[in-house]
Design an enzyme around this catalytic site. Structure first.
Site, PDB file in Angstrom:
ATOM      1  N   CYS A   2       0.828  -1.207   0.000  1.00 32.98           N
ATOM      2  CA  CYS A   2       0.000   0.000   0.000  1.00 32.98           C
ATOM      3  C   CYS A   2       0.863   1.258   0.000  1.00 32.98           C
ATOM      4  O   CYS A   2       2.064   1.199   0.252  1.00 32.98           O
ATOM      5  CB  CYS A   2      -0.933  -0.010   1.201  1.00 32.98           C
ATOM      6  SG  CYS A   2      -2.364   1.074   0.960  1.00 32.98           S
TER       7      CYS A   2
ATOM      8  N   ASP B  99      -5.824  -2.948  11.813  1.00 33.55           N
ATOM      9  CA  ASP B  99      -4.668  -2.044  11.872  1.00 33.55           C
ATOM     10  C   ASP B  99      -4.485  -1.564  13.315  1.00 33.55           C
ATOM     11  O   ASP B  99      -5.413  -1.609  14.131  1.00 33.55           O
ATOM     12  CB  ASP B  99      -4.937  -0.853  10.926  1.00 33.55           C
ATOM     13  CG  ASP B  99      -3.702  -0.020  10.647  1.00 33.55           C
ATOM     14  OD1 ASP B  99      -2.589  -0.407  11.076  1.00 33.55           O
ATOM     15  OD2 ASP B  99      -3.846   1.036   9.990  1.00 33.55           O
TER      16      ASP B  99
HETATM   17  O1  LIG Z   1      -0.326   5.098   4.646  1.00 38.86           O
HETATM   18  C1  LIG Z   1      -0.906   6.082   5.117  1.00 38.86           C
HETATM   19  O2  LIG Z   1      -0.361   7.196   5.164  1.00 38.86           O
HETATM   20  C2  LIG Z   1      -2.290   5.951   5.652  1.00 38.86           C
HETATM   21  C3  LIG Z   1      -2.988   7.094   5.974  1.00 38.86           C
HETATM   22  C4  LIG Z   1      -4.276   7.003   6.461  1.00 38.86           C
HETATM   23  C5  LIG Z   1      -4.876   5.774   6.627  1.00 38.86           C
HETATM   24  C6  LIG Z   1      -4.187   4.620   6.328  1.00 38.86           C
HETATM   25  C7  LIG Z   1      -2.897   4.680   5.843  1.00 38.86           C
HETATM   26  N1  LIG Z   1      -2.160   3.551   5.562  1.00 38.86           N
HETATM   27  C8  LIG Z   1      -2.566   2.199   5.791  1.00 38.86           C
HETATM   28  O3  LIG Z   1      -2.367   1.798   7.137  1.00 38.86           O
HETATM   29  C9  LIG Z   1      -2.072   0.405   7.187  1.00 38.86           C
HETATM   30  C10 LIG Z   1      -0.801   0.148   7.964  1.00 38.86           C
HETATM   31  O4  LIG Z   1       0.294   0.843   7.434  1.00 38.86           O
HETATM   32  P1  LIG Z   1       1.805   0.565   7.939  1.00 38.86           P
HETATM   33  O5  LIG Z   1       2.254  -0.703   7.264  1.00 38.86           O
HETATM   34  O6  LIG Z   1       1.758   0.441   9.426  1.00 38.86           O
HETATM   35  O7  LIG Z   1       2.605   1.737   7.461  1.00 38.86           O
HETATM   36  C11 LIG Z   1      -1.968  -0.058   5.743  1.00 38.86           C
HETATM   37  O8  LIG Z   1      -3.208  -0.573   5.328  1.00 38.86           O
HETATM   38  C12 LIG Z   1      -1.712   1.226   5.017  1.00 38.86           C
HETATM   39  O9  LIG Z   1      -2.120   1.159   3.718  1.00 38.86           O
END
Ligand SMILES: O=C(O)c1ccccc1N[C@@H]1O[C@H](COP(=O)(O)O)[C@@H](O)[C@H]1O
Length: 206
Positions: free
Chosen positions: A8, A127
């Site tokens: 992502c 998450d």
């Molecule tokens: O990535 C971002 O900036 C974000 C912003 C707002 C909501 C979600 C976001 N990211 C998503 O969060 C999870 C975990 O991310 P990480 O691997 O801990 O960095 C994932 O699904 C991201 O796509």
């Protein structure tokens, strides 16, 4: 069943192509202006145009206005919506598209209840909870809190890295894993070596 992988927060076409070369199942585009990984509709289109088939394009939104979201859908070929805010079930299903609902693992969160409420979701993405931050925290939560069985497919997210992914998959056995910060060089720019190591970690368990 093999654990699916979504990378992502893709902001560059070369990172999307690298994800495909490595065998990723999905890439995610962030349409949330406060994120350092946010992309414009034009940027998103350039990233996903002419991607090979069988790679799912996910559009991530946080409490987006319906008009804005609809505009994105008209301009970017998105397969699945990912809702990361406080969107109620009826807003998530409003677009007639498959969707994933992100659940932040706050204390006392009722996952079986949410799986019922979001009955129209394709999966729940779990998450890390951090007050005031909708996601992308780069922090893991206690995977022991994920129930062994749930009426929805589970996508595990939050602070996954090449170092912890094998243990995460072994412990949770999720349908899929989703990573953003753990495979970055700097925010918004993926690191090809980390992406490859992440895939190896998943494959080592599958
Ligand atoms: O990535 C971002 O900036 C974000 C912003 C707002 C909501 C979600 C976001 N990211 C998503 O969060 C999870 C975990 O991310 P990480 O691997 O801990 O960095 C994932 O699904 C991201 O796509």
């Amino acid at each position: 069943m093999r654990t699916r992988v979504k990378f992502c927060g893709i902001t560059r076409r070369e990172d999307a192509l690298q994800a495909v070369r490595l065998g990723a199942d999905a890439i995610g585009l962030v349409f949330y202006s406060e994120s350092p990984r946010a992309v414009s509709p034009q940027q998103a289109y350039q990233i996903v145009r002419e991607l090979p088939p069988f790679v799912t394009v996910v559009g991530l939104f946080v409490n987006a206005a319906p008009g804005y979201l609809q505009q994105i859908l008209e301009r970017v070929p998105i397969d699945i919506l990912q809702f990361h805010g406080e969107e109620p079930p009826e807003d998530c299903s409003h677009y007639g598209r498959a969707y994933i609902k992100a659940i932040r693992m706050a204390e006392g969160v009722d996952l079986p209840g949410l799986a019922q409420s979001y009955g129209s979701a394709s999966a729940l993405l779990l998450d890390t909870y951090q007050a005031g931050v909708p996601g992308g925290t780069g922090r893991a939560f206690d995977w022991g809190r994920v129930p062994k069985s749930l009426s929805k497919a589970v996508i595990l997210a939050g602070g996954l890295t090449p170092e912890n992914i094998a243990q995460a998959v072994k412990q949770v056995r999720p349908y899929a894993v989703d990573v953003s910060g753990g495979v970055e060089r700097v925010k918004g720019v993926k690191d090809a070596a980390k992406m490859a190591a992440f895939m190896r970690g998943v494959d080592s368990v599958n």
